[in-house]
Design a protein around this motif. Sequence first.
Motif, PDB file in Angstrom:
ATOM      1  N   LEU A 198       0.532  -1.617   0.121  1.00 21.80           N
ATOM      2  CA  LEU A 198       0.460  -0.050  -0.326  1.00 21.80           C
ATOM      3  C   LEU A 198       0.725   1.685   0.237  1.00 21.80           C
ATOM      4  CD1 LEU A 198      -2.958   0.889   0.307  1.00 21.80           C
ATOM      5  CD2 LEU A 198      -2.599   1.270   2.988  1.00 21.80           C
ATOM      6  N   GLN A 199       0.552   2.254  -0.971  1.00 23.84           N
ATOM      7  CA  GLN A 199       1.191   3.273  -1.244  1.00 23.84           C
ATOM      8  C   GLN A 199       0.518   4.445  -1.544  1.00 23.84           C
ATOM      9  OE1 GLN A 199       5.072   3.149  -2.360  1.00 23.84           O
ATOM     10  NE2 GLN A 199       4.961   1.766  -1.657  1.00 23.84           N
ATOM     11  N   VAL A 200       1.217   5.754  -0.590  1.00 20.07           N
ATOM     12  CA  VAL A 200      -0.318   6.732  -1.156  1.00 20.07           C
ATOM     13  C   VAL A 200       0.943   7.619  -2.846  1.00 20.07           C
ATOM     14  CG1 VAL A 200      -0.393   9.185  -0.461  1.00 20.07           C
ATOM     15  CG2 VAL A 200      -0.286   7.526   1.190  1.00 20.07           C
ATOM     16  N   VAL A 201      -0.227   7.282  -3.932  1.00 20.70           N
ATOM     17  CA  VAL A 201       0.158   8.031  -5.288  1.00 20.70           C
ATOM     18  C   VAL A 201      -0.123   9.115  -5.121  1.00 20.70           C
ATOM     19  CG1 VAL A 201       0.719   8.006  -8.067  1.00 20.70           C
ATOM     20  CG2 VAL A 201       0.838   5.599  -5.615  1.00 20.70           C
ATOM     21  N   THR A 202       1.084  10.069  -5.833  1.00 21.03           N
ATOM     22  CA  THR A 202      -0.033  11.477  -6.640  1.00 21.03           C
ATOM     23  C   THR A 202      -0.772  11.267  -7.684  1.00 21.03           C
ATOM     24  OG1 THR A 202       2.630  11.649  -8.234  1.00 21.03           O
ATOM     25  CG2 THR A 202       2.019  13.015  -5.090  1.00 21.03           C
TER      26      THR A 202
ATOM     27  N   PRO B 127      -8.332   1.213  -1.818  1.00 21.48           N
ATOM     28  CA  PRO B 127      -7.029   1.230  -3.239  1.00 21.48           C
ATOM     29  C   PRO B 127      -7.773   0.608  -4.406  1.00 21.48           C
ATOM     30  CG  PRO B 127      -6.610   0.630  -0.415  1.00 21.48           C
ATOM     31  CD  PRO B 127      -8.191   0.619  -0.895  1.00 21.48           C
TER      32      PRO B 127
ATOM     33  N   GLN C 250      -8.226  16.470  -6.168  1.00 19.70           N
ATOM     34  CA  GLN C 250      -7.238  15.613  -4.862  1.00 19.70           C
ATOM     35  C   GLN C 250      -5.561  15.321  -5.645  1.00 19.70           C
ATOM     36  OE1 GLN C 250      -8.799  11.501  -4.106  1.00 19.70           O
ATOM     37  NE2 GLN C 250     -10.907  12.656  -3.908  1.00 19.70           N
ATOM     38  N   LYS C 251      -5.011  15.254  -4.976  1.00 17.19           N
ATOM     39  CA  LYS C 251      -3.849  15.475  -4.532  1.00 17.19           C
ATOM     40  C   LYS C 251      -3.269  13.620  -4.612  1.00 17.19           C
ATOM     41  CE  LYS C 251      -2.978  19.731  -5.817  1.00 17.19           C
ATOM     42  NZ  LYS C 251      -3.302  20.450  -7.236  1.00 17.19           N
ATOM     43  N   THR C 252      -3.217  13.308  -3.871  1.00 17.57           N
ATOM     44  CA  THR C 252      -2.483  11.950  -3.560  1.00 17.57           C
ATOM     45  C   THR C 252      -4.117  10.535  -3.688  1.00 17.57           C
ATOM     46  OG1 THR C 252      -3.126  12.025  -1.353  1.00 17.57           O
ATOM     47  CG2 THR C 252      -1.221  12.412  -2.365  1.00 17.57           C
ATOM     48  N   ILE C 253      -3.796   9.514  -4.178  1.00 20.37           N
ATOM     49  CA  ILE C 253      -4.462   8.254  -4.131  1.00 20.37           C
ATOM     50  C   ILE C 253      -4.405   7.162  -3.149  1.00 20.37           C
ATOM     51  CG2 ILE C 253      -4.377   7.871  -6.201  1.00 20.37           C
ATOM     52  CD1 ILE C 253      -7.102   7.188  -6.455  1.00 20.37           C
ATOM     53  N   ASP C 254      -4.907   6.596  -2.830  1.00 19.58           N
ATOM     54  CA  ASP C 254      -4.072   5.295  -2.128  1.00 19.58           C
ATOM     55  C   ASP C 254      -4.198   4.301  -2.822  1.00 19.58           C
ATOM     56  OD1 ASP C 254      -3.719   6.562   0.810  1.00 19.58           O
ATOM     57  OD2 ASP C 254      -5.492   5.585   1.625  1.00 19.58           O
TER      58      ASP C 254
ATOM     59  N   TYR D 279      -2.509  -0.195  -4.210  1.00 24.11           N
ATOM     60  CA  TYR D 279      -1.920  -0.968  -4.086  1.00 24.11           C
ATOM     61  C   TYR D 279      -0.225  -1.156  -6.140  1.00 24.11           C
ATOM     62  CZ  TYR D 279      -4.154  -2.932  -0.443  1.00 24.11           C
ATOM     63  OH  TYR D 279      -5.494  -2.966   0.873  1.00 24.11           O
TER      64      TYR D 279
END
Length: 287
Positions: free
Chosen positions: A62-66, A110, A137-141, A143
């Motif tokens: 799980l990552q926070v992606v721009t 996600p 939105q700037k980011t999204i959760d 996988y």
Amino acid sequence: MARDTGFPTADAENDFARQRRRADVARLVSWLRREPDDVNAILPFDEVVAALGKVGEKSLGLQVVTIESIVGSVDRTGDFDRYFRPTSTHSRARWERLAVAQRRGESVPPVQLYRVGSMHFVIDGHHRVSIACAMHQKTIDAYVTEIITRISPEGITQRADLLIKDHRRLFLSRVPLQGSQREAVQVTDPWEYAELSECVEAWGFRLMQEKGEFLGRDTVARRWFGEEFLPVVRMLRGADMLPEHTDAEAYLWIARERYRLVRRHMWNDEIVAELRDRAPRKHKPAT
């Protein structure tokens, strides 16, 4: 930016309609500017990986992606444009249903992405990415699974860029340069990679004939770079020839002209001097 009404259903409908208009306007502007067709097109994952050469993959969890790094899709390239705006109304019902759920604060799972360099490609969650774009939105959760490629994906901004990446990958499979040597050999015309491959292989064949022994591709590539490419480039730069060209482009041009002129595979200052007047000049665009 339009204000929300406070009613989730109405706001979701407005968001979808707004994104559709923006997609149509972007396509019209691109046409009026006579830009390539792929400027606003989403990047196809399979074509990108094929051009770069897949070596392996690994799960990053799980990552926070721009959002701005999400530029492509695995299988929905026709449904969204480069900024994940819907290109038709056929997905409207699902898009608006998910948008309403998000506006009501419902939990959203996600998305699933592939990572290639700094770019991300959607496996699952295209509508969620599209809605995130619409809601600024700037980011999204997400996988994320990272794809490891044979050559760097740096410089890919549109589909047309894949051609030169594909030819460079093939060149490096035939001429396996390493490290800084690899980075020093660059051309801007994809087809010149094929011609350069032929030059290196021919040079290696002559070297093997001279030595009377077989040399592998790694050895030929290393020796060509040190014994042929670098000395020629130094002579060219010392003679102030082809300054607007990359080192590899300059080498390739003078290698062609040398053989036309003297019919011999040799280098010296006299040959370089004789070729100086033949060197082409790139015209600077009018300002």
